[in-house]
Design an enzyme around this catalytic site. Structure first.
Site, PDB file in Angstrom:
ATOM      1  N   LYS A 153      22.550   7.661 -27.808  1.00  0.00           N
ATOM      2  CA  LYS A 153      23.710   7.851 -28.213  1.00  0.00           C
ATOM      3  C   LYS A 153      23.709   9.660 -27.649  1.00  0.00           C
ATOM      4  CE  LYS A 153      25.403   9.770 -32.678  1.00  0.00           C
ATOM      5  NZ  LYS A 153      25.570   9.647 -33.968  1.00  0.00           N
ATOM      6  N   GLU A 203      29.356  18.346 -44.261  1.00  0.00           N
ATOM      7  CA  GLU A 203      28.494  17.995 -44.190  1.00  0.00           C
ATOM      8  C   GLU A 203      27.250  19.300 -43.452  1.00  0.00           C
ATOM      9  OE1 GLU A 203      25.540  15.940 -40.491  1.00  0.00           O
ATOM     10  OE2 GLU A 203      27.601  16.255 -40.347  1.00  0.00           O
ATOM     11  N   GLU A 247      23.419   3.669 -35.829  1.00  0.00           N
ATOM     12  CA  GLU A 247      23.637   5.154 -35.517  1.00  0.00           C
ATOM     13  C   GLU A 247      23.595   6.512 -36.612  1.00  0.00           C
ATOM     14  OE1 GLU A 247      27.811   8.171 -35.096  1.00  0.00           O
ATOM     15  OE2 GLU A 247      28.594   6.115 -35.102  1.00  0.00           O
ATOM     16  N   GLU A 383      39.234   7.118 -33.694  1.00  0.00           N
ATOM     17  CA  GLU A 383      38.847   8.623 -34.624  1.00  0.00           C
ATOM     18  C   GLU A 383      39.015   9.970 -34.771  1.00  0.00           C
ATOM     19  OE1 GLU A 383      33.335   9.454 -35.466  1.00  0.00           O
ATOM     20  OE2 GLU A 383      34.029   7.210 -35.810  1.00  0.00           O
TER      21      GLU A 383
END
Length: 399
Positions: A153, A203, A247, A383
Site C-alpha cells: 500500500k 483522525e 485497506e 476521493e
C-alpha cells in the site's frame, strides 16, 4: 520524569455555554495556538519556550522543556504544535505563555450559531500540483507495482495552491472549519516563520490519560452525498467493500503491532464502524489499552505509531520511497501530527489531514488517498477532490 516534577493535569473544562466558542473567536494567527478535540478546547497565547531541534529523541526534548517550565513556576505547562511527516524534520512545538481551556466545541450550544461567512472569492488563483491527470498516472503506476508484488500500500497526495488578491482571514477559516465538523479535531498553529497550519482532521492518532490510551485509525473512505438515500447507500457499501476493508485492516494491524509493546492490555474490535464528516464517510476502529509502563507519554506512543499505513503505506520504508518519487512537493506538516502534551505525559496527538498551510496570501491545501492493488486511479483522484472540499468550502473557493 521524577516525582518532584509531577504537576497537576489541565484544569477541568468549563461547562458554561459559550466558553468554547469564546476561545474559538479569540484566536489570532501568529501568536496563538488553537486545538479543539471531542473532549476539550485549548487556546495557547504567546510563546514561553520552543522545543529544540537536535538529534535527541523528540519525546525527550519535549519533556525537557516541560520540566524546565515546571521548575520555572508554571503549575501546568503544555507543549502545543505540529510534527512533520518526514523523519528528522523540524518540529513546530512550543510552551505557550498562557493556556485557556474550555469544554468541547460540540458541547457548546453556540457552535450551532452562524459564524463568519466565507465570501465567494472570484480572485482565487488555483494551481493543482500535480494536475489530476498526472496524479491518476502516479496512482496507476503504483497499482502496477503492487500487483507485481513490490509493496502492499502507498498513500499518494496532491496539493492545491490558492492565491488571493486579499489578505487571508485565518480566524474566519478556522471558525468555519470548526462549525462544519464540531465533532472532529480543529487546529491552527504556527508551522514556521510567517506560516500557519490550519485544518479539521477527523483522525485521532493517540490519546493518553494516566495509564490508559485510545487510538482511532481511519482508512477506507467514501464521498458523502446530499441525497439521504444515496448517502446511506454509500455508507453501507463502504462497510461491505473488500478493497476498503482490506485497506483498513492493514492499518489496524500496524497500530496493534506498534502499541502492543506498550500495553498490558490492548482491545481491538473485530470489525470497523463508520465515522462521518461533512464531506466523507470513513471506516473507523477504536483501540483502547492500559499502559505497561506509566512513564510512557502520549508522544512516546504517537512517535511509535507515526507514520501509520493510513498516511504512508506498507512496508513503511518502501512507501516513503514511492511517495518521494511520485509527489512533486514536500509534504511538510501534512500527514504529520498535531496536538498537545502536559508534563505528566497526558495529551492528544492527531493525524494532520484535511489541512492547509497559509503563508502571506497563499494557501496550500493537501489531500491524499490510500492506494492498494485493487485501487482505481479515477476513484482515488475523485476521493482527493472530495477531501479538498472540506477546506475549499471554508475559503469560498471551488475546483
Amino acid at each position: 520524569m521524577s516525582a518532584s516534577l509531577r504537576v497537576p493535569t489541565a484544569p477541568p473544562p468549563l461547562d458554561s455555554p459559550g466558553e468554547a466558542t469564546t476561545l474559538l473567536e479569540a484566536y489570532r494567527p501568529g501568536t496563538d495556538r488553537f486545538l479543539a478535540t471531542p473532549r476539550h478546547t485549548l487556546l495557547g497565547t504567546g510563546t514561553a519556550a520552543l522545543v529544540a531541534h537536535d538529534a535527541r529523541p523528540l519525546s525527550l526534548r519535549v519533556q525537557e522543556v516541560l520540566d524546565d517550565a515546571v521548575r520555572g513556576g508554571d503549575p501546568a505547562p503544555v507543549v502545543v504544535g505540529s510534527v512533520p511527516f518526514a523523519p528528522g524534520g523540524v518540529t513546530a512545538l512550543a510552551v505557550p505563555e498562557t493556556v485557556r481551556w474550555a469544554s468541547a466545541l460540540r458541547a457548546d450550544p453556540l457552535i450551532a450559531t452562524h459564524g463568519p461567512q466565507a465570501a465567494q472569492d472570484d480572485a482565487w488563483r488555483i494551481r493543482e500540483v500535480p494536475a489530476a491527470e498526472e496524479y491518476s498516472a502516479s496512482v496507476a503506476a503504483a497499482v502496477e507495482r503492487m500487483r507485481a508484488g513490490e509493496f502492499d500500500k502507498v498513500v499518494l497526495a496532491r496539493t492545491l495552491e490558492l492565491t488571493s488578491e486579499h489578505d487571508l482571514d485565518l480566524p474566519g477559516m478556522l471558525s468555519r472549519l470548526a462549525r462544519r465538523d464540531p465533532d472532529g479535531y480543529t487546529f491552527a498553529v504556527p508551522s514556521g516563520p510567517n506560516r500557519t497550519l490550519v485544518g479539521a482532521s477527523p483522525e485521532l492518532l493517540v490519546a493518553r490519560r494516566g495509564g490508559r490510551l485510545v487510538a482511532n485509525p481511519l482508512a477506507g473512505s467514501a464521498q458523502r452525498s446530499s441525497d439521504l438515500a444515496e448517502d446511506v447507500r454509500r455508507a453501507a457499501a463502504l462497510l461491505d467493500s473488500p478493497k476498503d476493508l482490506h485497506e483498513h485492516a492493514v492499518v489496524v494491524d500496524a497500530i496493534r503491532e506498534a502499541l502492543a509493546p506498550f500495553c498490558s492490555r490492548l482491545e481491538v474490535p473485530d470489525r470497523p464502524t463508520l465515522v462521518r464528516t461533512a464531506a466523507m464517510w470513513h471506516l473507523s476502529t477504536t483501540l483502547t489499552g492500559e499502559l505497561r509502563d506509566p512513564s510512557s507519554t502520549a508522544l512516546d506512543l504517537a512517535s511509535a505509531l507515526h507514520p501509520t499505513p493510513a498516511v504512508c503505506g506498507t512496508p513503511t520504508d518502501v512507501a516513503r520511497r514511492v511517495i518521494a518519487d511520485s509527489e512533486p512537493f514536500d509534504r511538510g506538516a501534512y500527514t504529520g501530527m498535531v496536538g498537545w502534551q502536559n508534563a505528566n505525559g497526558d495529551g492528544d496527538w492527531v493525524v494532520t489531514i484535511r489541512c492547509a498551510e497559509a503563508e502571506g496570501r497563499t494557501l496550500r491545501l493537501f489531500a491524499g488517498a490510500g492506494v492498494v492493488a485493487e485501487s482505481s486511479p479515477e476513484a482515488e483522484t475523485a476521493e482527493t477532490g472530495a477531501k479538498f472540499r472540506t477546506f475549499l468550502s471554508a475559503v469560498g473557493a471551488a475546483l
